[in-house]
Scaffold this motif. Sequence first.
Motif, mmCIF file in Angstrom:
data_model
loop_
_atom_site.group_PDB
_atom_site.id
_atom_site.type_symbol
_atom_site.label_atom_id
_atom_site.label_comp_id
_atom_site.label_asym_id
_atom_site.label_seq_id
_atom_site.Cartn_x
_atom_site.Cartn_y
_atom_site.Cartn_z
ATOM 1 N N TRP A 92 -5.804 4.286 6.032
ATOM 2 C CA TRP A 92 -4.751 3.350 5.595
ATOM 3 C C TRP A 92 -3.695 3.191 6.681
ATOM 4 O O TRP A 92 -3.241 2.079 6.958
ATOM 5 C CB TRP A 92 -4.121 3.862 4.298
ATOM 6 C CG TRP A 92 -2.948 3.048 3.847
ATOM 7 C CD1 TRP A 92 -2.974 1.786 3.313
ATOM 8 C CD2 TRP A 92 -1.567 3.423 3.898
ATOM 9 N NE1 TRP A 92 -1.694 1.360 3.022
ATOM 10 C CE2 TRP A 92 -0.813 2.340 3.363
ATOM 11 C CE3 TRP A 92 -0.890 4.563 4.317
ATOM 12 C CZ2 TRP A 92 0.578 2.383 3.265
ATOM 13 C CZ3 TRP A 92 0.494 4.604 4.212
ATOM 14 C CH2 TRP A 92 1.213 3.522 3.696
ATOM 15 N N ALA A 93 -3.320 4.288 7.325
ATOM 16 C CA ALA A 93 -2.320 4.224 8.400
ATOM 17 C C ALA A 93 -2.827 3.404 9.583
ATOM 18 O O ALA A 93 -2.038 2.758 10.283
ATOM 19 C CB ALA A 93 -1.949 5.635 8.849
ATOM 20 N N ALA A 94 -4.135 3.432 9.805
ATOM 21 C CA ALA A 94 -4.713 2.631 10.889
ATOM 22 C C ALA A 94 -4.930 1.179 10.472
ATOM 23 O O ALA A 94 -5.091 0.296 11.321
ATOM 24 C CB ALA A 94 -6.044 3.245 11.329
ATOM 25 N N HIS A 95 -4.926 0.935 9.182
ATOM 26 C CA HIS A 95 -5.193 -0.400 8.652
ATOM 27 C C HIS A 95 -3.969 -1.295 8.713
ATOM 28 O O HIS A 95 -4.060 -2.492 9.013
ATOM 29 C CB HIS A 95 -5.673 -0.261 7.202
ATOM 30 C CG HIS A 95 -5.982 -1.556 6.524
ATOM 31 N ND1 HIS A 95 -5.071 -2.251 5.762
ATOM 32 C CD2 HIS A 95 -7.129 -2.290 6.479
ATOM 33 C CE1 HIS A 95 -5.626 -3.342 5.287
ATOM 34 N NE2 HIS A 95 -6.869 -3.398 5.700
ATOM 35 N N ARG A 96 -2.802 -0.736 8.456
ATOM 36 C CA ARG A 96 -1.571 -1.539 8.345
ATOM 37 C C ARG A 96 -0.774 -1.448 9.640
ATOM 38 O O ARG A 96 -0.961 -0.534 10.452
ATOM 39 C CB ARG A 96 -0.729 -1.035 7.173
ATOM 40 C CG ARG A 96 -0.131 0.329 7.425
ATOM 41 C CD ARG A 96 0.407 0.985 6.166
ATOM 42 N NE ARG A 96 1.638 0.401 5.686
ATOM 43 C CZ ARG A 96 2.848 0.846 6.010
ATOM 44 N NH1 ARG A 96 2.995 1.868 6.852
ATOM 45 N NH2 ARG A 96 3.918 0.282 5.505
ATOM 46 N N PRO A 97 0.144 -2.378 9.884
ATOM 47 C CA PRO A 97 1.024 -2.255 11.050
ATOM 48 C C PRO A 97 1.902 -1.007 10.951
ATOM 49 O O PRO A 97 2.354 -0.629 9.863
ATOM 50 C CB PRO A 97 1.869 -3.527 10.988
ATOM 51 C CG PRO A 97 1.059 -4.497 10.205
ATOM 52 C CD PRO A 97 0.337 -3.668 9.185
ATOM 53 N N GLY A 128 0.789 -1.226 0.000
ATOM 54 C CA GLY A 128 0.000 0.000 0.000
ATOM 55 C C GLY A 128 0.816 1.267 0.000
ATOM 56 O O GLY A 128 1.972 1.296 0.419
ATOM 57 N N THR A 129 0.167 2.310 -0.488
ATOM 58 C CA THR A 129 0.651 3.682 -0.369
ATOM 59 C C THR A 129 -0.555 4.541 -0.013
ATOM 60 O O THR A 129 -1.697 4.152 -0.287
ATOM 61 C CB THR A 129 1.284 4.194 -1.671
ATOM 62 O OG1 THR A 129 0.333 4.066 -2.739
ATOM 63 C CG2 THR A 129 2.538 3.407 -2.023
ATOM 64 N N PRO A 130 -0.359 5.705 0.590
ATOM 65 C CA PRO A 130 -1.515 6.523 0.986
ATOM 66 C C PRO A 130 -2.398 6.873 -0.208
ATOM 67 O O PRO A 130 -1.905 7.353 -1.239
ATOM 68 C CB PRO A 130 -0.862 7.779 1.579
ATOM 69 C CG PRO A 130 0.497 7.347 2.005
ATOM 70 C CD PRO A 130 0.918 6.314 1.019
ATOM 71 N N ARG A 183 1.261 -12.784 16.084
ATOM 72 C CA ARG A 183 1.230 -12.317 14.700
ATOM 73 C C ARG A 183 0.677 -10.898 14.671
ATOM 74 O O ARG A 183 -0.172 -10.539 15.473
ATOM 75 C CB ARG A 183 0.307 -13.190 13.842
ATOM 76 C CG ARG A 183 0.834 -14.550 13.525
ATOM 77 C CD ARG A 183 0.059 -15.155 12.361
ATOM 78 N NE ARG A 183 -1.355 -15.328 12.635
ATOM 79 C CZ ARG A 183 -2.309 -15.257 11.698
ATOM 80 N NH1 ARG A 183 -2.014 -14.992 10.458
ATOM 81 N NH2 ARG A 183 -3.563 -15.456 12.033
ATOM 82 N N LEU A 184 1.161 -10.112 13.709
ATOM 83 C CA LEU A 184 0.607 -8.783 13.481
ATOM 84 C C LEU A 184 0.568 -8.544 11.982
ATOM 85 O O LEU A 184 1.605 -8.600 11.308
ATOM 86 C CB LEU A 184 1.463 -7.709 14.167
ATOM 87 C CG LEU A 184 0.967 -6.265 14.007
ATOM 88 C CD1 LEU A 184 -0.416 -6.087 14.631
ATOM 89 C CD2 LEU A 184 1.963 -5.290 14.617
ATOM 90 N N ASN A 185 -0.630 -8.295 11.474
ATOM 91 C CA ASN A 185 -0.848 -8.028 10.054
ATOM 92 C C ASN A 185 -1.716 -6.796 9.886
ATOM 93 O O ASN A 185 -2.183 -6.211 10.865
ATOM 94 C CB ASN A 185 -1.540 -9.218 9.377
ATOM 95 C CG ASN A 185 -0.623 -10.392 9.154
ATOM 96 O OD1 ASN A 185 -0.376 -11.180 10.067
ATOM 97 N ND2 ASN A 185 -0.117 -10.531 7.940
ATOM 98 N N SER A 186 -1.966 -6.440 8.637
ATOM 99 C CA SER A 186 -3.002 -5.448 8.376
ATOM 100 C C SER A 186 -4.340 -6.018 8.806
ATOM 101 O O SER A 186 -4.500 -7.223 9.003
ATOM 102 C CB SER A 186 -3.035 -5.088 6.890
ATOM 103 O OG SER A 186 -1.896 -4.345 6.527
ATOM 104 N N ARG A 187 -5.312 -5.135 8.921
ATOM 105 C CA ARG A 187 -6.644 -5.578 9.348
ATOM 106 C C ARG A 187 -7.311 -6.410 8.257
ATOM 107 O O ARG A 187 -7.005 -6.265 7.070
ATOM 108 C CB ARG A 187 -7.504 -4.373 9.714
ATOM 109 C CG ARG A 187 -6.947 -3.603 10.909
ATOM 110 C CD ARG A 187 -7.794 -2.399 11.252
ATOM 111 N NE ARG A 187 -7.180 -1.603 12.300
ATOM 112 C CZ ARG A 187 -7.319 -1.816 13.605
ATOM 113 N NH1 ARG A 187 -8.068 -2.827 14.022
ATOM 114 N NH2 ARG A 187 -6.720 -1.039 14.484
#
Length: 322
Positions: free
Chosen positions: A302-307, A117-119, A287-291
């Motif tokens: 997007w910033a809240a979606h990804r680690p 991803g990118t913003p 584990r830690l991933n995007s939502r």
Amino acid sequence: MSVTYVDAIRDAQEKLLRDDPRVFLYGQDISKFGGAFKATKGLAEAFPGRVLDSPISEDAMIGMAVGAAIEGMRPIVEMQFADFSSIAFNQIVNQAATHFYRTGVPVPLTVRLPSGGTPGSGPFHSQSMEALYAHYPGLVVVTPATVSDAYHMLIESVELDDPVVYCEHKFLYRWLKAPRINGDNLPIGRARITRPGKHATVVTYSAMVHEAVRAAERLKEEGSWEIEVVDLRSVKPLDIDTVLASVARTGRLLALGEAFPWGGVTAEVVARVCADGFHLLDAPPKRLNSRDTPVPYHPKLWAAHRPTPESICIALRELLNF
């Protein structure tokens, strides 16, 4: 003068075209326009007839490239976005991946996937497809996280006789820079210890390597925690030996990825560590991933979606305090 991540990809393709007459590039708007991200800028002029614009059909693009590879060429196909490769899924996993096992004839094809991803990119231009392709035998899946790896791993991918899915992260294209391309070119299938540590291991790849290092630096300043960061570099093959050696040193594991969580690379890492190194663990692995939702358009969402370094720190504190 520094070298960017996308510069390294372009330079690798230039070297391959110069050194091997079997190499050609194929993709949408990659000749005079230089591709969506300018990763082929100037190459059509330097190598006439070997940097070819394709129709807007990912299925046809890979089908042609598979045929060319069977006949002895070494095509590099650029997908405009990794997401669009799903249109060519049949050609990649049912044709390219299986051909050698069916016929004994290799398919030395490299598919470049601008990934992650990118913003503001939203759900159709931000996905990470590496786990999907790693599921299939016969494919090599690489995920370079550094400028030098972007260069060396693309060259090695094209030299392999196996079909390779080369996942290059769009966020790194112009943000990530290095003074030069160095010679530290580990082979595909070998992970790298990006940051040594002794209290916990973060196993990750691609752009998340840099987020993990940022989180590790914060925890060092916060509580003198020493976090080891392992860059997988390729997810198929997976260097589980390096991962297990790191967990043996630290006793704690956080598997980190930008892709969706269900059935992904992080799940495979945790499963393999639990199966082969359960006795090494001093705490349950995390584990830690995007939502588990489609990727949102808005930059703040997007910033809240990804680690992020913040969410990685939270996960590591829970691991360290277990």
